[in-house]
Design an enzyme around this catalytic site. Structure first.
Site, PDB file in Angstrom:
ATOM      1  NE  ARG A   1     -13.723   2.687  55.233  1.00  0.00           N
ATOM      2  CZ  ARG A   1     -14.668   2.474  54.322  1.00  0.00           C
ATOM      3  NH1 ARG A   1     -14.444   1.677  53.310  1.00  0.00           N
ATOM      4  NH2 ARG A   1     -15.839   3.066  54.425  1.00  0.00           N
TER       5      ARG A   1
ATOM      6  CE  LYS B   1     -20.777   0.194  47.110  1.00  0.00           C
ATOM      7  NZ  LYS B   1     -21.216  -0.119  48.467  1.00  0.00           N
TER       8      LYS B   1
ATOM      9  NE  ARG C   1     -19.516   3.156  56.304  1.00  0.00           N
ATOM     10  CZ  ARG C   1     -18.597   2.228  56.567  1.00  0.00           C
ATOM     11  NH1 ARG C   1     -18.039   2.173  57.774  1.00  0.00           N
ATOM     12  NH2 ARG C   1     -18.238   1.370  55.651  1.00  0.00           N
TER      13      ARG C   1
ATOM     14  NE  ARG D   1     -22.093   6.545  50.092  1.00  0.00           N
ATOM     15  CZ  ARG D   1     -21.044   5.752  49.894  1.00  0.00           C
ATOM     16  NH1 ARG D   1     -20.427   5.765  48.737  1.00  0.00           N
ATOM     17  NH2 ARG D   1     -20.621   4.968  50.843  1.00  0.00           N
TER      18      ARG D   1
ATOM     19  NE  ARG E   1     -16.953 -12.566  58.357  1.00  0.00           N
ATOM     20  CZ  ARG E   1     -17.900 -12.567  57.417  1.00  0.00           C
ATOM     21  NH1 ARG E   1     -17.587 -12.641  56.137  1.00  0.00           N
ATOM     22  NH2 ARG E   1     -19.173 -12.479  57.740  1.00  0.00           N
TER      23      ARG E   1
END
Ligand code: ADP
Length: 194
Positions: free
Chosen positions: A139, A13, A150, A88, A126
């Site tokens: 992160r 996204k 998640r 979401r 990756r």
């Protein structure tokens, strides 16, 4: 052009939103980026959101709804925006629709990038490796445990949005496993018709 991009973490996204930003000159509104900025700034919202985000959970609907409601009223959103990571949850989608209606705005497209779940963990790994190689900061939620959480949050709370937007007749599903450029082309074709 007002667009929502849907898809699990790692679906691409963010990459596609950046390309759309260049093509249409409208901003990418990533609630993840906005929340990380709030955390970095040490604002009250940031302090409340940090622990939830690091663990891979979802920040409360009330907080993100307010962040987005404020953001889409800023001047650079007058020609449109690309939402990446919002809504979401179904309640967020309902709140967003009311918010848009109140401002007299309508959505042009809801585009879902469909990706095999097994591919997502590899994409996250990756992204971490590339970030480390580039000397960047990884992160806090890009670790296997938070990533699994998640994905579980996505399955439980975000995946139902497909049916929601399908019912509204607004959903277009694209193959997020295709080459990045092919996905960009497919999105371009959808938006030409929108
Ligand atoms: P991802 O790659 O998992 O899609 P994001 O950068 O979009 O990552 O979001 C990172 C985190 O920020 C999420 O795991 C969640 O904690 C929080 N977040 C972002 N957008 C929302 C939202 N719309 N509602 C609730 N929490 C959100």
């Amino acid at each position: 052009m007002r667009i929502i991009l849907l898809g699990p973490p790692g679906a691409g996204k963010g990459t596609q939103a950046k390309r759309l930003t260049d093509k249409y000159g409208i901003p990418q509104l990533s609630t993840g980026d906005m929340l990380r900025a709030a955390v970095a700034a040490g604002s009250e919202t940031g302090l409340r959101a940090k622990a939830v985000m690091d663990a891979g959970g979802l920040v409360s609907d009330a907080i993100v709804n307010q962040i987005v409601a404020d953001r889409i009223r800023e001047a650079d959103c007058s020609k449109g925006f690309i939402l990446d990571g919002y809504p979401r949850t179904v309640p967020q989608a309902v709140a967003f629709a009311e918010n848009m209606k109140a401002s007299g705005l309508r959505l042009d497209a809801v585009i879902e990038l469909k990706v095999d779940e097994e591919a997502l963990v590899g994409r996250m790994e990756r992204r971490v490796a590339e970030t480390v190689a580039a000397g960047g900061t990884v992160r806090a939620d890009d670790n296997p445990e938070s990533f699994r959480k998640r994905l579980a949050e996505y399955r439980e709370k975000t995946a139902p949005l497909s049916a929601h937007y399908q019912k509204e007749g607004q959903l277009v599903v694209l193959d997020g496993m295709a080459e990045m450029d092919a996905v960009t082309d497919a999105i371009g074709q959808v938006l030409e018709k929108a």
